[in-house]
Enzyme design. Structure first.
Site, mmCIF file in Angstrom:
data_model
loop_
_atom_site.group_PDB
_atom_site.id
_atom_site.type_symbol
_atom_site.label_atom_id
_atom_site.label_comp_id
_atom_site.label_asym_id
_atom_site.label_seq_id
_atom_site.Cartn_x
_atom_site.Cartn_y
_atom_site.Cartn_z
ATOM 1 N N ASP A 179 1.087 -1.189 -0.101
ATOM 2 C CA ASP A 179 0.051 -0.029 -0.070
ATOM 3 C C ASP A 179 0.827 1.337 0.080
ATOM 4 O O ASP A 179 1.404 1.567 1.099
ATOM 5 C CB ASP A 179 -0.877 -0.045 1.261
ATOM 6 N N GLU A 187 -1.134 -1.432 -4.577
ATOM 7 C CA GLU A 187 -2.325 -0.554 -4.830
ATOM 8 C C GLU A 187 -2.307 0.567 -5.830
ATOM 9 O O GLU A 187 -1.372 1.064 -6.065
ATOM 10 C CB GLU A 187 -2.928 0.287 -3.540
ATOM 11 N N ASP A 236 -2.404 0.872 7.324
ATOM 12 C CA ASP A 236 -1.668 0.776 6.017
ATOM 13 C C ASP A 236 -1.063 -0.496 5.820
ATOM 14 O O ASP A 236 -1.094 -1.182 4.714
ATOM 15 C CB ASP A 236 -0.400 1.698 5.799
#
Length: 182
Positions: free
Chosen positions: A7, A68, A141
């Site tokens: 992420d 991501e 996260d």
């Protein structure tokens, strides 16, 4: 299959390693965040993110990396930092010849919770439930990175097989064209 989920972010880059396969229990290997200080110059922060990702790749030796996909945000400085960290993650994986997939936040949320509009608490709760954890990985996260890894195991395997079948078919078509052209 072992997947490293990432992420991307400059201040906190979530990372999570998950192992498993479709239809089998998944296992969390580790989850955390690579942190950099906003007071550090940007080039040094990017080097720190790169070093952190390289360390995770060395330690967990994933079969694939799921990052991501950067999406438009209203805060330009946030999206720029996210895009820069994403680029670092893509380069680190590509340098090792690892398959890389990008998944949007809504794809990961839908894979984990059934809804692409789930909030962070719902995603974290389902990540914990799927992996049999007492609570979601922290920080948030890291939980998002683990969700990306799970999404890739559940969806990416099928996507990779379709892509491989398309490549194989294209090679066979090209071979047939060359054979006929002789």
């Amino acid at each position: 299959m072992r997947v490293l989920g990432i992420d991307p972010g400059l201040t906190r880059c979530g990372v999570g390693a998950v192992e498993g396969a479709i239809g089998r229990p998944l296992r969390l290997l580790a989850a955390d965040a690579i942190r950099t200080s906003p007071d550090t110059p940007l080039p040094q922060r990017l080097v720190e993110v790169e070093r952190g990702i390289e360390e995770w790749l060395d330690t967990y030796e994933p079969d694939a990396v799921a990052v991501e996909r950067v999406f438009a945000q209203h805060n330009l400085s946030t999206v720029m930092g996210t895009a820069q960290a994403s680029g670092i993650a893509l380069v680190c994986a590509a340098r090792r010849g690892l398959p890389v997939a990008t998944h949007t936040p809504s794809e990961a949320k839908a894979a984990i919770t059934g809804s692409g509009r789930a909030d962070k608490k719902q995603v974290g709760g389902m990540v914990a439930r799927i992996l049999g954890l007492d609570g979601p990985p922290k920080p948030a996260d890291a939980a998002d990175a683990v969700a990306l890894a799970i999404c890739h195991i559940w969806r990416g395997g099928a996507q990779a097989r379709v892509a491989q079948a398309q490549q194989d078919f294209a090679r066979k078509v090209e071979l047939a064209r060359r054979t006929r052209g002789r």
